[in-house]
Design a protein around this motif. Structure first.
Motif, PDB file in Angstrom:
ATOM      1  N   ASP A   1      34.175  41.283  22.664  1.00  0.00           N
ATOM      2  CA  ASP A   1      33.667  40.998  24.008  1.00  0.00           C
ATOM      3  C   ASP A   1      34.184  39.654  24.487  1.00  0.00           C
ATOM      4  OD1 ASP A   1      32.264  43.352  23.931  1.00  0.00           O
ATOM      5  OD2 ASP A   1      30.381  42.424  23.340  1.00  0.00           O
ATOM      6  N   TYR A   2      34.765  39.653  25.686  1.00  0.00           N
ATOM      7  CA  TYR A   2      35.346  38.425  26.221  1.00  0.00           C
ATOM      8  C   TYR A   2      35.191  38.394  27.731  1.00  0.00           C
ATOM      9  CZ  TYR A   2      38.825  35.025  27.719  1.00  0.00           C
ATOM     10  OH  TYR A   2      39.440  33.967  28.331  1.00  0.00           O
ATOM     11  N   ARG A   3      34.726  37.274  28.228  1.00  0.00           N
ATOM     12  CA  ARG A   3      34.664  37.020  29.675  1.00  0.00           C
ATOM     13  C   ARG A   3      35.678  35.931  29.994  1.00  0.00           C
ATOM     14  NH1 ARG A   3      30.893  39.440  32.598  1.00  0.00           N
ATOM     15  NH2 ARG A   3      29.112  40.318  31.511  1.00  0.00           N
ATOM     16  N   ALA A   4      36.474  36.185  31.005  1.00  0.00           N
ATOM     17  CA  ALA A   4      37.516  35.236  31.397  1.00  0.00           C
ATOM     18  C   ALA A   4      36.890  33.929  31.888  1.00  0.00           C
ATOM     19  CB  ALA A   4      38.385  35.833  32.495  1.00  0.00           C
ATOM     20  N   SER A   5      37.475  32.829  31.500  1.00  0.00           N
ATOM     21  CA  SER A   5      36.989  31.525  31.953  1.00  0.00           C
ATOM     22  C   SER A   5      37.762  31.039  33.174  1.00  0.00           C
ATOM     23  CB  SER A   5      37.084  30.498  30.822  1.00  0.00           C
ATOM     24  OG  SER A   5      38.417  30.383  30.383  1.00  0.00           O
ATOM     25  N   VAL A   6      38.872  31.699  33.483  1.00  0.00           N
ATOM     26  CA  VAL A   6      39.700  31.340  34.644  1.00  0.00           C
ATOM     27  C   VAL A   6      40.114  32.615  35.368  1.00  0.00           C
ATOM     28  CG1 VAL A   6      40.612  29.230  33.589  1.00  0.00           C
ATOM     29  CG2 VAL A   6      41.843  31.377  33.307  1.00  0.00           C
ATOM     30  N   ARG A   7      40.605  32.450  36.567  1.00  0.00           N
ATOM     31  CA  ARG A   7      41.163  33.565  37.317  1.00  0.00           C
ATOM     32  C   ARG A   7      42.617  33.744  36.888  1.00  0.00           C
ATOM     33  NH1 ARG A   7      42.571  34.075  43.713  1.00  0.00           N
ATOM     34  NH2 ARG A   7      41.838  36.196  43.929  1.00  0.00           N
ATOM     35  N   CYS A   8      43.071  34.975  36.860  1.00  0.00           N
ATOM     36  CA  CYS A   8      44.471  35.268  36.547  1.00  0.00           C
ATOM     37  C   CYS A   8      45.041  36.079  37.709  1.00  0.00           C
ATOM     38  CB  CYS A   8      44.574  36.040  35.241  1.00  0.00           C
ATOM     39  SG  CYS A   8      46.271  36.376  34.749  1.00  0.00           S
ATOM     40  N   LEU A   9      46.118  35.552  38.308  1.00  0.00           N
ATOM     41  CA  LEU A   9      46.709  36.135  39.498  1.00  0.00           C
ATOM     42  C   LEU A   9      48.195  36.374  39.278  1.00  0.00           C
ATOM     43  CD1 LEU A   9      46.070  36.588  42.676  1.00  0.00           C
ATOM     44  CD2 LEU A   9      47.213  34.386  42.919  1.00  0.00           C
ATOM     45  N   ALA A  10      48.659  37.575  39.610  1.00  0.00           N
ATOM     46  CA  ALA A  10      50.102  37.846  39.544  1.00  0.00           C
ATOM     47  C   ALA A  10      50.787  36.986  40.604  1.00  0.00           C
ATOM     48  CB  ALA A  10      50.390  39.318  39.777  1.00  0.00           C
ATOM     49  N   ARG A  11      51.772  36.196  40.200  1.00  0.00           N
ATOM     50  CA  ARG A  11      52.475  35.298  41.119  1.00  0.00           C
ATOM     51  C   ARG A  11      53.781  35.907  41.601  1.00  0.00           C
ATOM     52  NH1 ARG A  11      50.059  32.176  44.295  1.00  0.00           N
ATOM     53  NH2 ARG A  11      48.989  30.409  43.398  1.00  0.00           N
ATOM     54  N   SER A  12      54.157  37.040  41.046  1.00  0.00           N
ATOM     55  CA  SER A  12      55.340  37.772  41.480  1.00  0.00           C
ATOM     56  C   SER A  12      55.054  39.234  41.155  1.00  0.00           C
ATOM     57  CB  SER A  12      56.580  37.296  40.717  1.00  0.00           C
ATOM     58  OG  SER A  12      56.495  37.660  39.355  1.00  0.00           O
ATOM     59  N   ARG A  13      55.942  40.107  41.570  1.00  0.00           N
ATOM     60  CA  ARG A  13      55.813  41.482  41.079  1.00  0.00           C
ATOM     61  C   ARG A  13      55.915  41.395  39.573  1.00  0.00           C
ATOM     62  NH1 ARG A  13      59.941  45.297  43.415  1.00  0.00           N
ATOM     63  NH2 ARG A  13      61.261  43.485  43.075  1.00  0.00           N
ATOM     64  N   MET A  14      55.057  42.112  38.889  1.00  0.00           N
ATOM     65  CA  MET A  14      55.013  41.959  37.441  1.00  0.00           C
ATOM     66  C   MET A  14      54.929  43.330  36.777  1.00  0.00           C
ATOM     67  SD  MET A  14      52.500  39.476  35.269  1.00  0.00           S
ATOM     68  CE  MET A  14      51.064  40.500  35.174  1.00  0.00           C
ATOM     69  N   ASN A  15      55.776  43.535  35.790  1.00  0.00           N
ATOM     70  CA  ASN A  15      55.693  44.714  34.932  1.00  0.00           C
ATOM     71  C   ASN A  15      55.153  44.253  33.598  1.00  0.00           C
ATOM     72  OD1 ASN A  15      56.852  46.453  36.866  1.00  0.00           O
ATOM     73  ND2 ASN A  15      58.896  45.798  36.274  1.00  0.00           N
ATOM     74  N   ALA A  16      54.184  45.007  33.110  1.00  0.00           N
ATOM     75  CA  ALA A  16      53.542  44.639  31.851  1.00  0.00           C
ATOM     76  C   ALA A  16      53.107  45.893  31.130  1.00  0.00           C
ATOM     77  CB  ALA A  16      52.330  43.735  32.138  1.00  0.00           C
ATOM     78  N   PHE A  17      52.712  45.720  29.890  1.00  0.00           N
ATOM     79  CA  PHE A  17      52.121  46.790  29.103  1.00  0.00           C
ATOM     80  C   PHE A  17      50.732  46.349  28.697  1.00  0.00           C
ATOM     81  CE2 PHE A  17      56.518  47.927  28.878  1.00  0.00           C
ATOM     82  CZ  PHE A  17      56.525  49.303  28.808  1.00  0.00           C
ATOM     83  N   SER A  18      49.763  47.226  28.895  1.00  0.00           N
ATOM     84  CA  SER A  18      48.398  46.904  28.485  1.00  0.00           C
ATOM     85  C   SER A  18      48.114  47.575  27.145  1.00  0.00           C
ATOM     86  CB  SER A  18      47.386  47.353  29.532  1.00  0.00           C
ATOM     87  OG  SER A  18      47.343  48.762  29.626  1.00  0.00           O
ATOM     88  N   VAL A  19      47.317  46.874  26.365  1.00  0.00           N
ATOM     89  CA  VAL A  19      46.907  47.393  25.060  1.00  0.00           C
ATOM     90  C   VAL A  19      45.400  47.231  24.977  1.00  0.00           C
ATOM     91  CG1 VAL A  19      47.107  47.101  22.573  1.00  0.00           C
ATOM     92  CG2 VAL A  19      49.087  46.755  24.011  1.00  0.00           C
TER      93      VAL A  19
END
Length: 108
Positions: A90-108
């Protein structure tokens, strides 16, 4: 898995260092994600349930100033990961995370 050395997920520098045996165990749970510029990956206080491994583009961690303006404090691209602490439970983010460009990623 044959050919995993050439898998697009290997474009992430963290995952590129994994031995094939471990990388191959991770592959079945990896899902490709495309994010548009300025899309919120997660907000401060939000539960984070996945780890994102960027392979193209980058995101920023943001914190608010007293006047409410958000300031980028770190940029993360294909050499890192987003939401890494989610792998520990269990984890709650302490900061905001924003894509700063078009982004390709893989989620796990």
């Amino acid at each position: 898995m044959p050919g995993s050395q050439n898998h697009p997920l290997r474009q992430n520098a963290l995952l590129a260092t994994l031995p094939d045996m471990i990388f191959d165990r991770l592959l079945p749970s990896a899902t490709a994600r495309a994010l548009t510029e300025r899309s919120v990956v997660y907000d401060a206080g939000q539960e984070v349930h996945e780890i994102l491994f960027p392979v193209a583009g980058f995101a920023a961690f943001q914190v608010p100033l007293k006047n409410g303006v958000l300031v980028d404090t770190a940029w993360i691209g294909s050499s890192g990961a987003l939401g890494l602490m989610a792998g520990a439970g269990d984890y709650r983010a302490s900061v905001r995370c924003l894509a700063r460009s078009r982004m390709n990623a893989f989620s796990v």
